[in-house]
Design a protein around this motif. Structure first.
Motif, PDB file in Angstrom:
ATOM      1  N   SER A  87     -24.842-105.337 -19.208  1.00  0.00           N
ATOM      2  CA  SER A  87     -26.054-104.625 -19.555  1.00  0.00           C
ATOM      3  C   SER A  87     -26.485-104.822 -20.992  1.00  0.00           C
ATOM      4  O   SER A  87     -27.614-104.562 -21.340  1.00  0.00           O
ATOM      5  CB  SER A  87     -25.885-103.135 -19.277  1.00  0.00           C
ATOM      6  N   SER A  88     -25.615-105.300 -21.828  1.00  0.00           N
ATOM      7  CA  SER A  88     -25.952-105.290 -23.240  1.00  0.00           C
ATOM      8  C   SER A  88     -25.147-106.293 -24.052  1.00  0.00           C
ATOM      9  O   SER A  88     -23.973-106.519 -23.794  1.00  0.00           O
ATOM     10  CB  SER A  88     -25.689-103.893 -23.791  1.00  0.00           C
ATOM     11  N   LYS A 136     -26.390 -99.528 -24.439  1.00  0.00           N
ATOM     12  CA  LYS A 136     -26.141 -99.974 -23.081  1.00  0.00           C
ATOM     13  C   LYS A 136     -27.409-100.167 -22.290  1.00  0.00           C
ATOM     14  O   LYS A 136     -27.446-100.945 -21.354  1.00  0.00           O
ATOM     15  CB  LYS A 136     -25.327 -98.914 -22.344  1.00  0.00           C
ATOM     16  N   THR A 173     -27.987 -98.866 -15.669  1.00  0.00           N
ATOM     17  CA  THR A 173     -28.739 -99.660 -16.641  1.00  0.00           C
ATOM     18  C   THR A 173     -28.213-101.087 -16.718  1.00  0.00           C
ATOM     19  O   THR A 173     -28.140-101.687 -17.772  1.00  0.00           O
ATOM     20  CB  THR A 173     -28.633 -99.033 -18.037  1.00  0.00           C
ATOM     21  N   GLY A 174     -27.828-101.621 -15.598  1.00  0.00           N
ATOM     22  CA  GLY A 174     -27.354-103.003 -15.586  1.00  0.00           C
ATOM     23  C   GLY A 174     -28.523-103.971 -15.485  1.00  0.00           C
ATOM     24  O   GLY A 174     -29.685-103.588 -15.536  1.00  0.00           O
ATOM     25  N   GLN A 175     -28.191-105.222 -15.309  1.00  0.00           N
ATOM     26  CA  GLN A 175     -29.207-106.268 -15.233  1.00  0.00           C
ATOM     27  C   GLN A 175     -30.127-106.044 -14.031  1.00  0.00           C
ATOM     28  O   GLN A 175     -31.311-106.320 -14.079  1.00  0.00           O
ATOM     29  CB  GLN A 175     -28.536-107.640 -15.135  1.00  0.00           C
ATOM     30  N   ALA A 176     -29.563-105.496 -12.944  1.00  0.00           N
ATOM     31  CA  ALA A 176     -30.371-105.254 -11.750  1.00  0.00           C
ATOM     32  C   ALA A 176     -31.533-104.338 -12.078  1.00  0.00           C
ATOM     33  O   ALA A 176     -32.669-104.584 -11.676  1.00  0.00           O
ATOM     34  CB  ALA A 176     -29.506-104.620 -10.660  1.00  0.00           C
ATOM     35  N   ASP A 202     -30.958 -97.697  -5.564  1.00  0.00           N
ATOM     36  CA  ASP A 202     -29.607 -97.588  -6.079  1.00  0.00           C
ATOM     37  C   ASP A 202     -28.862 -98.886  -5.812  1.00  0.00           C
ATOM     38  O   ASP A 202     -28.394 -99.113  -4.709  1.00  0.00           O
ATOM     39  CB  ASP A 202     -28.890 -96.412  -5.430  1.00  0.00           C
ATOM     40  N   PRO A 203     -28.754 -99.716  -6.834  1.00  0.00           N
ATOM     41  CA  PRO A 203     -28.141-101.025  -6.617  1.00  0.00           C
ATOM     42  C   PRO A 203     -26.653-100.943  -6.359  1.00  0.00           C
ATOM     43  O   PRO A 203     -26.055-101.886  -5.882  1.00  0.00           O
ATOM     44  CB  PRO A 203     -28.368-101.758  -7.947  1.00  0.00           C
ATOM     45  N   SER A 204     -26.021 -99.793  -6.675  1.00  0.00           N
ATOM     46  CA  SER A 204     -24.567 -99.785  -6.629  1.00  0.00           C
ATOM     47  C   SER A 204     -24.025 -99.184  -5.351  1.00  0.00           C
ATOM     48  O   SER A 204     -22.874 -99.362  -5.031  1.00  0.00           O
ATOM     49  CB  SER A 204     -24.011 -99.020  -7.828  1.00  0.00           C
ATOM     50  N   VAL A 215     -30.985 -96.398 -10.645  1.00  0.00           N
ATOM     51  CA  VAL A 215     -29.820 -95.702 -11.175  1.00  0.00           C
ATOM     52  C   VAL A 215     -28.976 -96.681 -11.963  1.00  0.00           C
ATOM     53  O   VAL A 215     -28.659 -97.749 -11.466  1.00  0.00           O
ATOM     54  CB  VAL A 215     -28.985 -95.096 -10.030  1.00  0.00           C
ATOM     55  N   LEU A 225     -28.008-108.795  -5.541  1.00  0.00           N
ATOM     56  CA  LEU A 225     -28.951-108.199  -6.470  1.00  0.00           C
ATOM     57  C   LEU A 225     -30.315-108.829  -6.362  1.00  0.00           C
ATOM     58  O   LEU A 225     -31.335-108.157  -6.388  1.00  0.00           O
ATOM     59  CB  LEU A 225     -28.450-108.386  -7.884  1.00  0.00           C
ATOM     60  N   THR A 232     -20.781 -99.997 -12.767  1.00  0.00           N
ATOM     61  CA  THR A 232     -20.330-100.210 -11.405  1.00  0.00           C
ATOM     62  C   THR A 232     -21.463-100.714 -10.520  1.00  0.00           C
ATOM     63  O   THR A 232     -21.583-100.351  -9.366  1.00  0.00           O
ATOM     64  CB  THR A 232     -19.810 -98.893 -10.803  1.00  0.00           C
ATOM     65  N   GLY A 256     -29.900-101.735 -22.647  1.00  0.00           N
ATOM     66  CA  GLY A 256     -30.263-103.134 -22.458  1.00  0.00           C
ATOM     67  C   GLY A 256     -31.726-103.244 -22.089  1.00  0.00           C
ATOM     68  O   GLY A 256     -32.220-104.301 -21.734  1.00  0.00           O
TER      69      GLY A 256
END
Lengths: 324, 324
Positions: free
Chosen positions: B81-82, A175, A145-148, A79-81, A143, A116, B145, A177
């Motif tokens: 993310s996108s 999203k 869907t960001g770049q991480a 969980d990166p966040s 968890v 990250l 986030t 990505g």
């Protein structure tokens, strides 16, 4: 740490070993060097998607289905966040599947480690430990869907993207990505209204990119809470591995991952070396100049590096300048 | 690029300038160096929160409310993310607010640039351009986030965390990972059931950490689609600025941000220099060794750096070793 015990399947030694590897530093590097020759056998499967799509439940079901095939399963919940969530939830799901006491399953949760890059690297290191410890499949749940998540998923051989119907489908898919790197799409909670439309949209969007050789990402429906569809996902995971091996993409993924990890580690080491050669008074002065708008960050960075280069050369007894 | 035109408020020049800055490289650095003396006046406000919380609508309302006070507003919509979303949606919202043709408003969307570090840096650079161009307030909207959003938000003076009722409250709040850096909480869509409970939970969770001197993050209710509560958020933004200035925290935020930007740029420059000195054949060989499990990434990275250090010293005509 007792590397032989880890290789022999001692869970206590494995836990301790992972903690040491997560902490980083000399000890971690020694452990990883010792384990490295024993890695390269695990099938690494990334599972990603927006929060609330039931990934933990799905992962628990996949683990159960993989155990039916007598495969040993390592699970990493990343969980990166936040340090608050992820692992605990997944642990509950596994207990519900009666997998918590199964010696063929090992679960570990990892939370943000400040940066990250640090998290992606630590995740790769923990995957290596589980790989060396003989787990046939390592499931890495991230968890969000960001770049991480994309970075972490890229280190996997197979990437599963999980979505659910009616979450603003186009937005959640866009999203992701991760359209480009998805090997398998799962529409979870497929008993909800809009599941077919969600699948159709996925088909449309995934069709927009070029399909990697010999593999069109399947779109599978699951109701993970009831275990429906888990078996089909496991079959797709195994088919994907076969496809990668037949097309030679397995090797190229391994190569790309090796390059990424090597570069990340080298960059980090190089910067530590360099930083150690910059006196903190010089650094503080430069920061102050940037903060008071006397100089911009780029000019300041160049000056900072020029200073230490000059200093290095002097230390080595050479006049600065003209050396390349 | 015509820096004078940018400083003079020419929108066309500003657009071109931002594109060049986003692209990076020499040109970007020259522009930023020229603009830097004109920066440091804007109030940078980060707006973050999970997808689907109505951030774009809220940002449009805040922009309208700030315009009522005759403040010039720059807006950056960042989507780590996108490349598909973010800016377009926000543009629609602004058009609905009749702000699209307003010369006192400038909007720019930014999408992922391959790496997170890259995105955070590019965002900081674009903020600097808008700051130099005389925008009084720069609103930076990030989607999601994760750590990327936290990194971007940390560069702001004021951070607004947006949540909505009934989204699995404890999870979304815990996930925010931005509890510690939130200056203002907004419960948007506050006409929905559970808004009070959501606010109560936020109060509880934010109370768990130590409040920064002189400022307890207020929890405000909005219905952004109808504009309700936007004025109160703007008042809180302005109060927060005053509080930061009175407690001296404004300066320390500026200093911390300067340090972060300087280090990020220096690390990047240092690594480029170093990489340029590594022959690609050496690099490829090391990657192959890692990929075939002959050596681990850490050992390989050390060998790689040792090689180039030796090479540098040789080029400079000095024997390697013993220089520190």
């Amino acid at each position: 740490v007792d590397v032989q015990a880890v290789l022999g399947g001692d869970r206590r030694a494995l836990s301790r070993c992972i903690t040491l590897v997560e902490n980083g530093g000399e000890t971690a590097q020694q452990i990883l060097a010792a384990l490295h020759p024993h890695t390269g056998r695990a099938h690494i499967v990334g599972i990603t998607g927006p929060p609330g799509t039931g990934k933990s439940t799905l992962v628990a079901r996949l683990a159960a289905a993989l155990r039916q095939r007598h495969l040993r399963v390592g699970i990493i919940a990343v969980d990166p966040s936040s340090p608050f969530t992820g692992g605990a939830l997944l642990g509950d799901r596994l207990r519900m599947q009666n997998l918590a006491g199964d010696p063929g399953v090992f679960i570990r949760s990892m939370a943000t480690r400040g940066s990250l890059g640090g998290l992606a690297r630590a995740t790769g290191d923990v995957v290596s430990v589980l790989d060396a410890a003989g787990f046939d499949v390592v499931l890495v749940e991230t968890v969000g869907t960001g770049q991480a998540e994309v970075d972490i998923a890229q280190a996997a051989h197979t990437v599963i993207v999980v979505v659910i119907p009616g979450m603003g489908d186009d937005v959640q898919v866009a999203k992701a990505g991760v359209l480009e790197i998805a090997s398998i799409f799962v529409v979870n909670k497929a008993d909800r209204e809009g599941a077919d439309r969600c699948a159709a949209e996925l088909r449309l969007m995934s069709g927009m990119g070029a399909a990697p050789e010999g593999w069109a990402a399947p779109i599978l429906m699951t109701v993970a809470t009831r275990g429906e569809g888990a078996e089909e996902v496991v079959e797709a995971i195994i088919s994907h591995k076969r496809s990668l091996q037949q097309t030679g993409l397995w090797e190229s993924r391994v190569l790309a991952n090796a390059r990424r990890r090597l570069l990340a580690v080298a960059q980090d080491l190089a910067w530590r070396e360099r930083m150690a050669s910059i006196p903190s008074s010089v650094m503080d002065d430069m920061v102050r100049q940037v903060a008071t708008y006397q100089t911009d960050p780029y000019t300041a960075a160049r000056e900072l590096l020029a200073t230490t280069k000059g200093k290095d050369a002097k230390t080595a007894g050479v006049a600065a300048g003209g050396d390349r």
